[in-house]
Design a protein around this motif. Structure first.
Motif, PDB file in Angstrom:
ATOM      1  N   THR A 260       0.846  -1.193   0.000  1.00  0.00           N
ATOM      2  CA  THR A 260       0.000   0.000   0.000  1.00  0.00           C
ATOM      3  C   THR A 260       0.882   1.244   0.000  1.00  0.00           C
ATOM      4  OG1 THR A 260      -1.984   0.985   0.972  1.00  0.00           O
ATOM      5  CG2 THR A 260      -0.277   0.226   2.505  1.00  0.00           C
ATOM      6  N   SER A 261       0.256   2.410  -0.016  1.00  0.00           N
ATOM      7  CA  SER A 261       1.019   3.655  -0.069  1.00  0.00           C
ATOM      8  C   SER A 261       0.386   4.701   0.827  1.00  0.00           C
ATOM      9  CB  SER A 261       1.085   4.166  -1.511  1.00  0.00           C
ATOM     10  OG  SER A 261      -0.215   4.388  -2.004  1.00  0.00           O
ATOM     11  N   ALA A 262       1.098   5.796   1.009  1.00  0.00           N
ATOM     12  CA  ALA A 262       0.617   6.928   1.805  1.00  0.00           C
ATOM     13  C   ALA A 262       1.330   8.183   1.326  1.00  0.00           C
ATOM     14  CB  ALA A 262       0.873   6.706   3.292  1.00  0.00           C
ATOM     15  N   THR A 263       0.727   9.305   1.597  1.00  0.00           N
ATOM     16  CA  THR A 263       1.329  10.594   1.299  1.00  0.00           C
ATOM     17  C   THR A 263       1.665  11.267   2.610  1.00  0.00           C
ATOM     18  OG1 THR A 263       0.005  10.802  -0.695  1.00  0.00           O
ATOM     19  CG2 THR A 263       0.977  12.816   0.139  1.00  0.00           C
ATOM     20  N   THR A 264       2.851  11.839   2.687  1.00  0.00           N
ATOM     21  CA  THR A 264       3.259  12.532   3.904  1.00  0.00           C
ATOM     22  C   THR A 264       4.026  13.797   3.533  1.00  0.00           C
ATOM     23  OG1 THR A 264       4.321  12.258   6.057  1.00  0.00           O
ATOM     24  CG2 THR A 264       5.424  11.258   4.176  1.00  0.00           C
ATOM     25  N   GLN A 265       4.070  14.722   4.439  1.00  0.00           N
ATOM     26  CA  GLN A 265       4.831  15.955   4.244  1.00  0.00           C
ATOM     27  C   GLN A 265       6.028  15.932   5.178  1.00  0.00           C
ATOM     28  OE1 GLN A 265       2.028  19.114   4.939  1.00  0.00           O
ATOM     29  NE2 GLN A 265       1.430  19.162   2.798  1.00  0.00           N
TER      30      GLN A 265
ATOM     31  N   SER B 295       8.010  19.441   1.685  1.00  0.00           N
ATOM     32  CA  SER B 295       7.768  18.601   0.517  1.00  0.00           C
ATOM     33  C   SER B 295       6.732  17.550   0.850  1.00  0.00           C
ATOM     34  CB  SER B 295       9.052  17.901   0.070  1.00  0.00           C
ATOM     35  OG  SER B 295       9.958  18.819  -0.462  1.00  0.00           O
ATOM     36  N   GLU B 296       5.858  17.297  -0.103  1.00  0.00           N
ATOM     37  CA  GLU B 296       4.866  16.240   0.013  1.00  0.00           C
ATOM     38  C   GLU B 296       5.384  15.055  -0.788  1.00  0.00           C
ATOM     39  OE1 GLU B 296       0.099  15.571  -0.690  1.00  0.00           O
ATOM     40  OE2 GLU B 296       0.977  17.546  -0.963  1.00  0.00           O
ATOM     41  N   VAL B 297       5.414  13.892  -0.154  1.00  0.00           N
ATOM     42  CA  VAL B 297       6.011  12.716  -0.773  1.00  0.00           C
ATOM     43  C   VAL B 297       5.010  11.567  -0.738  1.00  0.00           C
ATOM     44  CG1 VAL B 297       7.960  11.115  -0.692  1.00  0.00           C
ATOM     45  CG2 VAL B 297       8.265  13.467   0.106  1.00  0.00           C
ATOM     46  N   LEU B 298       4.799  10.945  -1.900  1.00  0.00           N
ATOM     47  CA  LEU B 298       3.988   9.735  -1.989  1.00  0.00           C
ATOM     48  C   LEU B 298       4.938   8.552  -1.856  1.00  0.00           C
ATOM     49  CD1 LEU B 298       1.398   8.117  -2.632  1.00  0.00           C
ATOM     50  CD2 LEU B 298       1.986   8.378  -5.055  1.00  0.00           C
ATOM     51  N   ILE B 299       4.701   7.713  -0.861  1.00  0.00           N
ATOM     52  CA  ILE B 299       5.581   6.566  -0.631  1.00  0.00           C
ATOM     53  C   ILE B 299       4.766   5.281  -0.628  1.00  0.00           C
ATOM     54  CG2 ILE B 299       7.431   7.768   0.549  1.00  0.00           C
ATOM     55  CD1 ILE B 299       6.126   7.065   3.206  1.00  0.00           C
ATOM     56  N   GLY B 300       5.397   4.207  -1.040  1.00  0.00           N
ATOM     57  CA  GLY B 300       4.728   2.914  -1.066  1.00  0.00           C
ATOM     58  C   GLY B 300       5.491   1.907  -1.874  1.00  0.00           C
ATOM     59  N   PRO B 301       4.797   0.901  -2.405  1.00  0.00           N
ATOM     60  CA  PRO B 301       5.459  -0.208  -3.083  1.00  0.00           C
ATOM     61  C   PRO B 301       6.339   0.203  -4.268  1.00  0.00           C
ATOM     62  CG  PRO B 301       3.149  -0.706  -2.744  1.00  0.00           C
ATOM     63  CD  PRO B 301       3.357   0.716  -2.346  1.00  0.00           C
TER      64      PRO B 301
ATOM     65  N   PRO C  84      -5.897   3.514   4.630  1.00  0.00           N
ATOM     66  CA  PRO C  84      -6.246   3.382   3.210  1.00  0.00           C
ATOM     67  C   PRO C  84      -5.138   3.915   2.307  1.00  0.00           C
ATOM     68  CG  PRO C  84      -8.085   4.245   4.459  1.00  0.00           C
ATOM     69  CD  PRO C  84      -6.913   4.181   5.402  1.00  0.00           C
ATOM     70  N   ALA C  85      -4.992   3.303   1.153  1.00  0.00           N
ATOM     71  CA  ALA C  85      -3.927   3.659   0.214  1.00  0.00           C
ATOM     72  C   ALA C  85      -3.940   5.136  -0.114  1.00  0.00           C
ATOM     73  CB  ALA C  85      -4.072   2.837  -1.061  1.00  0.00           C
ATOM     74  N   ALA C  86      -2.745   5.691  -0.174  1.00  0.00           N
ATOM     75  CA  ALA C  86      -2.514   7.080  -0.575  1.00  0.00           C
ATOM     76  C   ALA C  86      -3.262   8.099   0.272  1.00  0.00           C
ATOM     77  CB  ALA C  86      -2.834   7.273  -2.051  1.00  0.00           C
ATOM     78  N   GLN C  87      -3.535   7.757   1.523  1.00  0.00           N
ATOM     79  CA  GLN C  87      -4.197   8.711   2.402  1.00  0.00           C
ATOM     80  C   GLN C  87      -3.203   9.775   2.820  1.00  0.00           C
ATOM     81  OE1 GLN C  87      -5.869   7.020   5.897  1.00  0.00           O
ATOM     82  NE2 GLN C  87      -7.167   8.765   6.294  1.00  0.00           N
ATOM     83  N   MET C  88      -3.640  11.028   2.847  1.00  0.00           N
ATOM     84  CA  MET C  88      -2.735  12.128   3.171  1.00  0.00           C
ATOM     85  C   MET C  88      -2.638  12.328   4.672  1.00  0.00           C
ATOM     86  SD  MET C  88      -2.758  16.124   2.087  1.00  0.00           S
ATOM     87  CE  MET C  88      -2.533  15.808   0.368  1.00  0.00           C
ATOM     88  N   MET C  89      -1.415  12.598   5.102  1.00  0.00           N
ATOM     89  CA  MET C  89      -1.160  12.925   6.497  1.00  0.00           C
ATOM     90  C   MET C  89      -1.789  14.288   6.796  1.00  0.00           C
ATOM     91  SD  MET C  89       2.458  13.794   8.279  1.00  0.00           S
ATOM     92  CE  MET C  89       3.171  12.200   8.378  1.00  0.00           C
ATOM     93  N   ASP C  90      -2.083  14.518   8.036  1.00  0.00           N
ATOM     94  CA  ASP C  90      -2.554  15.816   8.509  1.00  0.00           C
ATOM     95  C   ASP C  90      -1.748  16.952   7.894  1.00  0.00           C
ATOM     96  OD1 ASP C  90      -2.172  17.932  11.018  1.00  0.00           O
ATOM     97  OD2 ASP C  90      -4.197  17.142  10.800  1.00  0.00           O
ATOM     98  N   ASP C  91      -2.379  18.089   7.592  1.00  0.00           N
ATOM     99  CA  ASP C  91      -1.712  19.209   6.933  1.00  0.00           C
ATOM    100  C   ASP C  91      -0.430  19.644   7.611  1.00  0.00           C
ATOM    101  OD1 ASP C  91      -4.733  20.918   5.876  1.00  0.00           O
ATOM    102  OD2 ASP C  91      -3.554  19.347   4.919  1.00  0.00           O
TER     103      ASP C  91
END
Length: 127
Positions: A45-50, A63-69, A109-116
């Motif tokens: 799975t993946s997630a987005t984080t800053q 920077s906002e980074v999408l991380i995962g497989p 859930p996949a690609a869910q964004m972290m808190d602002d």
């Protein structure tokens, strides 16, 4: 007489290479980010984080980074004349999230964004 450059203390950070670009951030942040990316990849799975970064001119950035497989992150140690980017709360949150993913095998859930604001110390479930 010594050159003034000999008196400058060298600071070390990590340059994270990702998707043909790179960002400069603190060593602990970079290593926690890579650890979290590895945990997400292990369960597919993946997630987005800053993450806080340092711009080329030494000013702070984000920077906002999408991380995962599919993430192929590389962190290279780099000397810098600027103070290291440090965010102990973010590092702790990324480490907790990685541990949760590994222990529960049920990430957010996949690609869910972290808190602002990644420094808000809220529940790890917000990842």
């Amino acid at each position: 007489m010594r050159d003034a450059a000999q008196w400058v203390q060298k600071r070390v950070m990590e340059r994270v290479h990702y998707a043909g670009s790179s960002i400069l951030t603190g060593s602990a942040i970079a290593h926690a980010l890579i650890d979290y990316a590895q945990a997400l990849a292990e369960v597919g799975t993946s997630a987005t984080t800053q993450i806080p970064t340092l711009n080329d001119d030494g000013t702070p950035g984000m920077s906002e980074v999408l991380i995962g497989p599919a993430s192929q992150l590389i962190a290279d140690t780099e000397e810098s004349p600027y103070d290291e980017v440090v965010d102990d709360e973010l590092v702790a949150r990324l480490r907790r999230a990685a541990d949760r993913v590994r222990n529960d095998s049920s990430p957010s859930p996949a690609a869910q964004m972290m808190d602002d604001d990644p420094r808000n110390d809220t529940s790890v479930d917000e990842f």
